[in-house]
Design a protein around this motif. Structure first.
Motif, PDB file in Angstrom:
ATOM      1  N   GLU A   1      24.699  42.215  34.279  1.00  9.16           N
ATOM      2  CA  GLU A   1      25.850  41.374  33.991  1.00  9.16           C
ATOM      3  C   GLU A   1      26.066  41.372  32.491  1.00  9.16           C
ATOM      4  O   GLU A   1      25.127  41.246  31.714  1.00  9.16           O
ATOM      5  N   VAL A   2      27.331  41.523  32.086  1.00 13.71           N
ATOM      6  CA  VAL A   2      27.683  41.641  30.668  1.00 13.71           C
ATOM      7  C   VAL A   2      28.847  40.715  30.382  1.00 13.71           C
ATOM      8  O   VAL A   2      29.820  40.689  31.125  1.00 13.71           O
ATOM      9  N   LEU A   3      28.750  39.965  29.285  1.00 14.49           N
ATOM     10  CA  LEU A   3      29.870  39.177  28.786  1.00 14.49           C
ATOM     11  C   LEU A   3      30.472  39.921  27.607  1.00 14.49           C
ATOM     12  O   LEU A   3      29.750  40.424  26.751  1.00 14.49           O
ATOM     13  N   ARG A   4      31.783  39.969  27.549  1.00 18.38           N
ATOM     14  CA  ARG A   4      32.477  40.596  26.416  1.00 18.38           C
ATOM     15  C   ARG A   4      33.267  39.514  25.695  1.00 18.38           C
ATOM     16  O   ARG A   4      33.977  38.730  26.314  1.00 18.38           O
TER      17      ARG A   4
ATOM     18  N   PRO B   1      31.026  40.442  45.085  1.00 17.39           N
ATOM     19  CA  PRO B   1      31.999  39.671  44.316  1.00 17.39           C
ATOM     20  C   PRO B   1      31.551  38.245  44.026  1.00 17.39           C
ATOM     21  O   PRO B   1      32.156  37.555  43.217  1.00 17.39           O
ATOM     22  N   ALA B   2      30.472  37.768  44.658  1.00 16.17           N
ATOM     23  CA  ALA B   2      29.947  36.426  44.385  1.00 16.17           C
ATOM     24  C   ALA B   2      29.096  36.409  43.122  1.00 16.17           C
ATOM     25  O   ALA B   2      28.662  35.355  42.685  1.00 16.17           O
ATOM     26  N   CYS B   3      28.830  37.571  42.527  1.00 21.44           N
ATOM     27  CA  CYS B   3      28.028  37.647  41.308  1.00 21.44           C
ATOM     28  C   CYS B   3      28.918  37.547  40.082  1.00 21.44           C
ATOM     29  O   CYS B   3      30.109  37.816  40.142  1.00 21.44           O
ATOM     30  N   GLY B   4      28.305  37.187  38.983  1.00 20.40           N
ATOM     31  CA  GLY B   4      29.008  37.099  37.707  1.00 20.40           C
ATOM     32  C   GLY B   4      28.300  36.127  36.794  1.00 20.40           C
ATOM     33  O   GLY B   4      27.597  35.230  37.257  1.00 20.40           O
ATOM     34  N   PRO B   5      28.450  36.269  35.476  1.00 21.36           N
ATOM     35  CA  PRO B   5      27.771  35.380  34.537  1.00 21.36           C
ATOM     36  C   PRO B   5      28.210  33.931  34.709  1.00 21.36           C
ATOM     37  O   PRO B   5      29.360  33.653  35.022  1.00 21.36           O
ATOM     38  N   LEU B   6      27.278  33.033  34.480  1.00 21.62           N
ATOM     39  CA  LEU B   6      27.517  31.599  34.579  1.00 21.62           C
ATOM     40  C   LEU B   6      27.539  31.027  33.165  1.00 21.62           C
ATOM     41  O   LEU B   6      26.572  31.177  32.418  1.00 21.62           O
ATOM     42  N   LEU B   7      28.657  30.406  32.764  1.00 20.09           N
ATOM     43  CA  LEU B   7      28.775  29.732  31.468  1.00 20.09           C
ATOM     44  C   LEU B   7      28.681  28.238  31.710  1.00 20.09           C
ATOM     45  O   LEU B   7      29.423  27.700  32.523  1.00 20.09           O
ATOM     46  N   ASP B   8      27.758  27.562  30.993  1.00 23.78           N
ATOM     47  CA  ASP B   8      27.647  26.132  31.248  1.00 23.78           C
ATOM     48  C   ASP B   8      27.789  25.250  30.020  1.00 23.78           C
ATOM     49  O   ASP B   8      27.941  24.058  30.146  1.00 23.78           O
TER      50      ASP B   8
ATOM     51  N   ILE C   1      32.331  45.204  37.419  1.00 21.37           N
ATOM     52  CA  ILE C   1      32.856  45.206  38.785  1.00 21.37           C
ATOM     53  C   ILE C   1      31.627  45.379  39.660  1.00 21.37           C
ATOM     54  O   ILE C   1      31.075  46.468  39.777  1.00 21.37           O
ATOM     55  N   HIS C   2      31.170  44.287  40.226  1.00 21.74           N
ATOM     56  CA  HIS C   2      29.917  44.271  40.971  1.00 21.74           C
ATOM     57  C   HIS C   2      30.147  44.579  42.443  1.00 21.74           C
ATOM     58  O   HIS C   2      31.228  44.361  42.978  1.00 21.74           O
ATOM     59  N   GLU C   3      29.099  45.057  43.066  1.00 19.62           N
ATOM     60  CA  GLU C   3      29.161  45.295  44.505  1.00 19.62           C
ATOM     61  C   GLU C   3      29.370  43.994  45.256  1.00 19.62           C
ATOM     62  O   GLU C   3      30.056  43.941  46.252  1.00 19.62           O
TER      63      GLU C   3
ATOM     64  N   GLU D   1      35.933  41.131  36.581  1.00 23.36           N
ATOM     65  CA  GLU D   1      37.070  41.264  35.673  1.00 23.36           C
ATOM     66  C   GLU D   1      37.740  39.927  35.348  1.00 23.36           C
ATOM     67  O   GLU D   1      38.929  39.882  35.053  1.00 23.36           O
ATOM     68  N   ALA D   2      36.990  38.828  35.370  1.00 25.86           N
ATOM     69  CA  ALA D   2      37.541  37.500  35.086  1.00 25.86           C
ATOM     70  C   ALA D   2      37.366  37.154  33.611  1.00 25.86           C
ATOM     71  O   ALA D   2      36.434  37.613  32.960  1.00 25.86           O
ATOM     72  N   SER D   3      38.286  36.336  33.100  1.00 30.45           N
ATOM     73  CA  SER D   3      38.233  35.873  31.719  1.00 30.45           C
ATOM     74  C   SER D   3      38.523  34.390  31.656  1.00 30.45           C
ATOM     75  O   SER D   3      39.188  33.836  32.525  1.00 30.45           O
TER      76      SER D   3
END
Length: 118
Positions: free
Chosen positions: A46-49, A94-101, A90-92, A17-19
């Protein structure tokens, strides 16, 4: 935890749930391209909105650098555009999430007619 950054030296991982957002000056009525590099950090969905663009499911990648580049186009409706990337999951883990570079925005100029008659 170590993540290989595909396109640059620095990256940002969006947790549950981070932005991240930023205001960008634009010309009202002009056409723009928003290009960014992103990759998955886990084997989960993983989904980016991005508001006004919709949801972008990040796929499993098999490229040599592990990242992928995405682009959206938009027409500016004011003199300032707010660019937002949001991780809706909301992943099982919490260390997961999309990486923007890498994120870039460029004004696109409409093609001009040529003088050649056919």
């Amino acid at each position: 935890m170590f993540f290989a950054v595909a396109h640059s030296v620095h990256a940002l991982r969006l947790g549950n749930e981070a932005s991240i957002s930023q205001y960008v000056p634009v010309k009202n009525g002009s056409l723009y391209s928003l290009t960014f590099g992103s990759s998955r950090t886990c084997a989960q969905d993983e989904v980016l909105r991005a508001p006004h663009f919709g949801d972008l499911p990040l796929q499993t990648l098999y490229s040599s650098d592990g990242g992928d580049t995405y682009a959206w186009a938009f027409r500016a409706t004011s003199n300032v555009a707010k660019v937002i990337f949001h991780n809706i999951g909301i992943h099982e883990d919490p260390a997961c999430g999309p990486l923007l570079d890498v994120v870039a925005i460029k004004e696109l100029y409409p093609p001009l007619p040529t003088r050649v008659k056919r």
